[in-house]
Design a protein around this motif. Structure first.
Motif, PDB file in Angstrom:
ATOM      1  N   ARG A   1      -0.689 -10.031   4.151  1.00  0.00           N
ATOM      2  CA  ARG A   1      -0.480  -9.100   3.047  1.00  0.00           C
ATOM      3  C   ARG A   1      -1.747  -8.272   2.846  1.00  0.00           C
ATOM      4  NH1 ARG A   1       3.806 -10.713   3.930  1.00  0.00           N
ATOM      5  NH2 ARG A   1       5.548 -11.160   2.515  1.00  0.00           N
ATOM      6  N   LEU A   2      -1.551  -7.024   2.430  1.00  0.00           N
ATOM      7  CA  LEU A   2      -2.645  -6.131   2.092  1.00  0.00           C
ATOM      8  C   LEU A   2      -2.571  -5.779   0.612  1.00  0.00           C
ATOM      9  CD1 LEU A   2      -2.352  -3.592   5.064  1.00  0.00           C
ATOM     10  CD2 LEU A   2      -4.006  -5.453   4.865  1.00  0.00           C
ATOM     11  N   VAL A   3      -3.729  -5.681  -0.026  1.00  0.00           N
ATOM     12  CA  VAL A   3      -3.814  -5.128  -1.375  1.00  0.00           C
ATOM     13  C   VAL A   3      -4.674  -3.881  -1.288  1.00  0.00           C
ATOM     14  CG1 VAL A   3      -4.492  -5.498  -3.764  1.00  0.00           C
ATOM     15  CG2 VAL A   3      -3.616  -7.406  -2.432  1.00  0.00           C
ATOM     16  N   VAL A   4      -4.134  -2.740  -1.717  1.00  0.00           N
ATOM     17  CA  VAL A   4      -4.832  -1.467  -1.578  1.00  0.00           C
ATOM     18  C   VAL A   4      -4.799  -0.705  -2.892  1.00  0.00           C
ATOM     19  CG1 VAL A   4      -4.384  -1.268   0.896  1.00  0.00           C
ATOM     20  CG2 VAL A   4      -2.727  -0.334  -0.730  1.00  0.00           C
ATOM     21  N   ARG A   5      -5.745   0.232  -3.029  1.00  0.00           N
ATOM     22  CA  ARG A   5      -5.785   1.131  -4.174  1.00  0.00           C
ATOM     23  C   ARG A   5      -4.935   2.360  -3.854  1.00  0.00           C
ATOM     24  NH1 ARG A   5      -9.687   3.051  -8.286  1.00  0.00           N
ATOM     25  NH2 ARG A   5     -10.835   1.132  -7.920  1.00  0.00           N
ATOM     26  N   ALA A   6      -4.095   2.763  -4.803  1.00  0.00           N
ATOM     27  CA  ALA A   6      -3.275   3.962  -4.633  1.00  0.00           C
ATOM     28  C   ALA A   6      -3.233   4.727  -5.942  1.00  0.00           C
ATOM     29  CB  ALA A   6      -1.862   3.596  -4.184  1.00  0.00           C
ATOM     30  N   ALA A   7      -3.061   6.026  -5.848  1.00  0.00           N
ATOM     31  CA  ALA A   7      -2.938   6.878  -7.031  1.00  0.00           C
ATOM     32  C   ALA A   7      -1.469   7.186  -7.274  1.00  0.00           C
ATOM     33  CB  ALA A   7      -3.719   8.169  -6.833  1.00  0.00           C
ATOM     34  N   ARG A   8      -1.042   6.976  -8.498  1.00  0.00           N
ATOM     35  CA  ARG A   8       0.349   7.289  -8.851  1.00  0.00           C
ATOM     36  C   ARG A   8       0.558   8.804  -8.782  1.00  0.00           C
ATOM     37  NH1 ARG A   8       4.055   4.408 -11.982  1.00  0.00           N
ATOM     38  NH2 ARG A   8       2.387   3.056 -12.780  1.00  0.00           N
TER      39      ARG A   8
ATOM     40  N   ALA B   1      -3.380  -1.077  -8.199  1.00  0.00           N
ATOM     41  CA  ALA B   1      -3.467  -2.090  -7.147  1.00  0.00           C
ATOM     42  C   ALA B   1      -2.064  -2.347  -6.633  1.00  0.00           C
ATOM     43  CB  ALA B   1      -4.080  -3.373  -7.692  1.00  0.00           C
ATOM     44  N   VAL B   2      -1.888  -2.209  -5.317  1.00  0.00           N
ATOM     45  CA  VAL B   2      -0.550  -2.281  -4.725  1.00  0.00           C
ATOM     46  C   VAL B   2      -0.543  -3.330  -3.622  1.00  0.00           C
ATOM     47  CG1 VAL B   2       1.254  -0.980  -3.522  1.00  0.00           C
ATOM     48  CG2 VAL B   2      -0.182   0.156  -5.242  1.00  0.00           C
ATOM     49  N   LEU B   3       0.468  -4.169  -3.643  1.00  0.00           N
ATOM     50  CA  LEU B   3       0.661  -5.207  -2.626  1.00  0.00           C
ATOM     51  C   LEU B   3       1.593  -4.669  -1.545  1.00  0.00           C
ATOM     52  CD1 LEU B   3       0.341  -8.204  -1.726  1.00  0.00           C
ATOM     53  CD2 LEU B   3       2.305  -8.723  -3.191  1.00  0.00           C
ATOM     54  N   VAL B   4       1.162  -4.813  -0.272  1.00  0.00           N
ATOM     55  CA  VAL B   4       1.939  -4.253   0.840  1.00  0.00           C
ATOM     56  C   VAL B   4       2.076  -5.299   1.938  1.00  0.00           C
ATOM     57  CG1 VAL B   4       2.120  -2.384   2.526  1.00  0.00           C
ATOM     58  CG2 VAL B   4       0.960  -1.974   0.341  1.00  0.00           C
ATOM     59  N   ASP B   5       3.287  -5.401   2.469  1.00  0.00           N
ATOM     60  CA  ASP B   5       3.530  -6.218   3.655  1.00  0.00           C
ATOM     61  C   ASP B   5       3.231  -5.353   4.877  1.00  0.00           C
ATOM     62  OD1 ASP B   5       4.463  -7.682   5.774  1.00  0.00           O
ATOM     63  OD2 ASP B   5       6.416  -8.143   4.892  1.00  0.00           O
ATOM     64  N   PRO B   6       2.192  -5.685   5.677  1.00  0.00           N
ATOM     65  CA  PRO B   6       1.839  -4.833   6.818  1.00  0.00           C
ATOM     66  C   PRO B   6       2.889  -4.801   7.914  1.00  0.00           C
ATOM     67  CG  PRO B   6       0.553  -6.861   6.847  1.00  0.00           C
ATOM     68  CD  PRO B   6       1.287  -6.838   5.546  1.00  0.00           C
ATOM     69  N   ALA B   7       3.902  -5.687   7.817  1.00  0.00           N
ATOM     70  CA  ALA B   7       4.982  -5.657   8.798  1.00  0.00           C
ATOM     71  C   ALA B   7       6.049  -4.626   8.443  1.00  0.00           C
ATOM     72  CB  ALA B   7       5.618  -7.045   8.920  1.00  0.00           C
ATOM     73  N   ARG B   8       5.916  -3.986   7.276  1.00  0.00           N
ATOM     74  CA  ARG B   8       6.901  -3.002   6.855  1.00  0.00           C
ATOM     75  C   ARG B   8       6.884  -1.776   7.766  1.00  0.00           C
ATOM     76  NH1 ARG B   8       8.878  -2.754   1.458  1.00  0.00           N
ATOM     77  NH2 ARG B   8       9.459  -4.855   0.836  1.00  0.00           N
ATOM     78  N   PRO B   9       8.025  -1.109   7.921  1.00  0.00           N
ATOM     79  CA  PRO B   9       8.041   0.145   8.689  1.00  0.00           C
ATOM     80  C   PRO B   9       7.098   1.164   8.060  1.00  0.00           C
ATOM     81  CG  PRO B   9      10.275  -0.632   8.234  1.00  0.00           C
ATOM     82  CD  PRO B   9       9.364  -1.487   7.413  1.00  0.00           C
ATOM     83  N   GLY B  10       6.381   1.899   8.903  1.00  0.00           N
ATOM     84  CA  GLY B  10       5.488   2.931   8.413  1.00  0.00           C
ATOM     85  C   GLY B  10       4.035   2.525   8.339  1.00  0.00           C
ATOM     86  N   VAL B  11       3.724   1.241   8.576  1.00  0.00           N
ATOM     87  CA  VAL B  11       2.339   0.782   8.576  1.00  0.00           C
ATOM     88  C   VAL B  11       1.835   0.791  10.019  1.00  0.00           C
ATOM     89  CG1 VAL B  11       0.749  -1.091   8.020  1.00  0.00           C
ATOM     90  CG2 VAL B  11       2.728  -0.652   6.545  1.00  0.00           C
TER      91      VAL B  11
END
Length: 405
Positions: free
Chosen positions: A160-167, A175-185
């Motif tokens: 899992r990745l936790v990254v900073r993103a702007a709304r 702070a956004v939690l992302v599964d790096p196996a998702r399409p588009g990563v």
């Protein structure tokens, strides 16, 4: 190899510092060869997982060991002394895997902790504000994430990745939690730093990656009143992992230099001199040099211990913590980080000078400590910490909320 305790061992709490030391001893046997190879640390992370170290901070009620922050700091320092890059990776993992505790609501934090414990996830990413923000755009069933993040710790080995993103629309940092196996990563190939070669730090591209609503952990806004004082403890908690990394690297190099000298290798002498009575180990110039390095490392260590105790008290206060208490803890962590930066810079230069010309031989691997430390210091400038200390000391100004990773 050290393995995680089995279910029937749960009556006796695991000795995590001992487990970490056994892991560090194992890593040290081929640390030079692995560092020079610079491969993605898939096997190393698997060893941490089997030893039970990845889930260390997961609360017991959510299926983890429930160890405290002091234990996690000790583990990172121990691992960093043997393998700086892996120590840095582990420290970032511990902070990022705990990010939901600081920024998300209780239900989301509990859900994330349970899933992390079951999957024994390795966490990567980064929440530093100096990176160009990713963009999080609302869609009908959640969000999509787009943009590019520069060198990201553990990118290629993270579950899992936790990254900073702007709304999108407001620019609020999240702070956004992302599964790096998702399409588009997708991962780049720009992790070729001269140090921390085993931290798996490559850039990451996000091309309309779907993000569920409850994977948006919470705000990272530094604006007054947005974050609670407890949430703001995320900053000193993260900085103290930086501190432990630096102290581990410094202590690891000092230990290896000492063992090298004990093997009766003569030190470098700056000018011709007759042998000192008792052999090269009695050269007063070399003894004085090591004495100075030990003082630097131990002074920084003492300040780090003080900062860890203060953080523990603040975390125990929970939502009762007030702004002034949080500021005092943050300033103390900043002081510890500034001292650790100074110590690791002094030790990784001075110890090589004390060893002498043979420190340049690649086979000894002394240079890896300097390169790991220097890479870290380039990413986290210490001048910011000193300015915060000066402003607080002179004017009582609270440090701004910034995250180092």
């Amino acid at each position: 190899m050290t393995t995680a305790p089995q279910d029937d061992d749960r009556a006796t709490p695991p000795d995590w510092p001992l487990i970490a030391q056994e892991m560090a001893d194992d890593l040290a046997t081929d640390a030079v060869e692995r560092e020079q190879a610079g491969k993605t640390p898939v096997e190393e992370v698997a060893r941490l997982r089997e030893a039970g170290l990845l889930t260390l901070l997961v609360p017991a009620e959510h299926g983890g060991p429930g160890a405290g922050w002091r234990t996690a700091y000790t583990v990172v320092r121990t691992i960093a002394a043997a393998d700086g890059a892996l120590g840095h990776l582990l420290g970032s993992h511990y902070f990022l895997s705990s990010s939901a505790r600081f920024f998300a609501g209780p239900a989301v934090a509990a859900r994330v902790a349970r899933e992390s414990a079951v999957g024994r996830w390795c966490w990567g990413g980064g929440l530093a504000s100096h990176e160009p923000p990713l963009v999080l755009t609302p869609v009908r069933d959640g969000y999509v994430l787009a943009g590019r993040r520069g060198p990201t710790v553990a990118a290629r080995v993270a579950d899992r990745l936790v990254v900073r993103a702007a709304r999108a629309g407001t620019g609020e940092p999240l702070a956004v939690l992302v599964d790096p196996a998702r399409p588009g990563v997708a991962f780049g190939n720009d992790g070729d730093t001269f140090g921390q070669r085993l931290a798996a730090g490559d850039s990451v591209e996000f091309d309309s990656v779907p993000v569920a609503a409850d994977d948006v952990l919470g705000s990272l806004s530094p604006d007054e009143g947005v974050l609670s004082p407890f949430a703001c403890l995320a900053a000193p908690a993260a900085r103290l992992f930086s501190v432990q990394f630096c102290l581990g690297v410094a202590e690891g190099l000092l230990a290896e230099a000492r063992e090298y000298r004990r093997a009766a290798h003569a030190p470098w002498l700056p000018c011709p001199r007759p042998p000192w009575p008792g052999g090269p180990s009695q050269d007063p110039y070399v003894l004085n040099a090591y004495g100075e390095l030990v003082v630097a490392a131990r002074a920084a260590s003492a300040l780090a211990d003080q900062a860890v105790r203060a953080l523990e008290r603040g975390l125990a206060r929970g939502e009762d913590l007030d702004d002034e208490e949080c500021a005092e803890i943050t300033v103390l962590a900043s002081a510890a980080e500034a001292a650790a930066f100074r110590a690791v810079r002094e030790v990784t230069t001075g110890a090589l000078d004390a060893v002498g010309p043979r420190a340049a031989f690649v086979r000894h691997g002394f240079d890896r400590f300097w390169r790991d430390a220097r890479t870290h210091l380039l990413r986290v400038p210490g001048a910011h910490r000193l300015r915060e200390l000066g402003e607080y000391f002179l004017d009582g100004a609270h440090p701004p909320f910034t995250l180092p990773c």
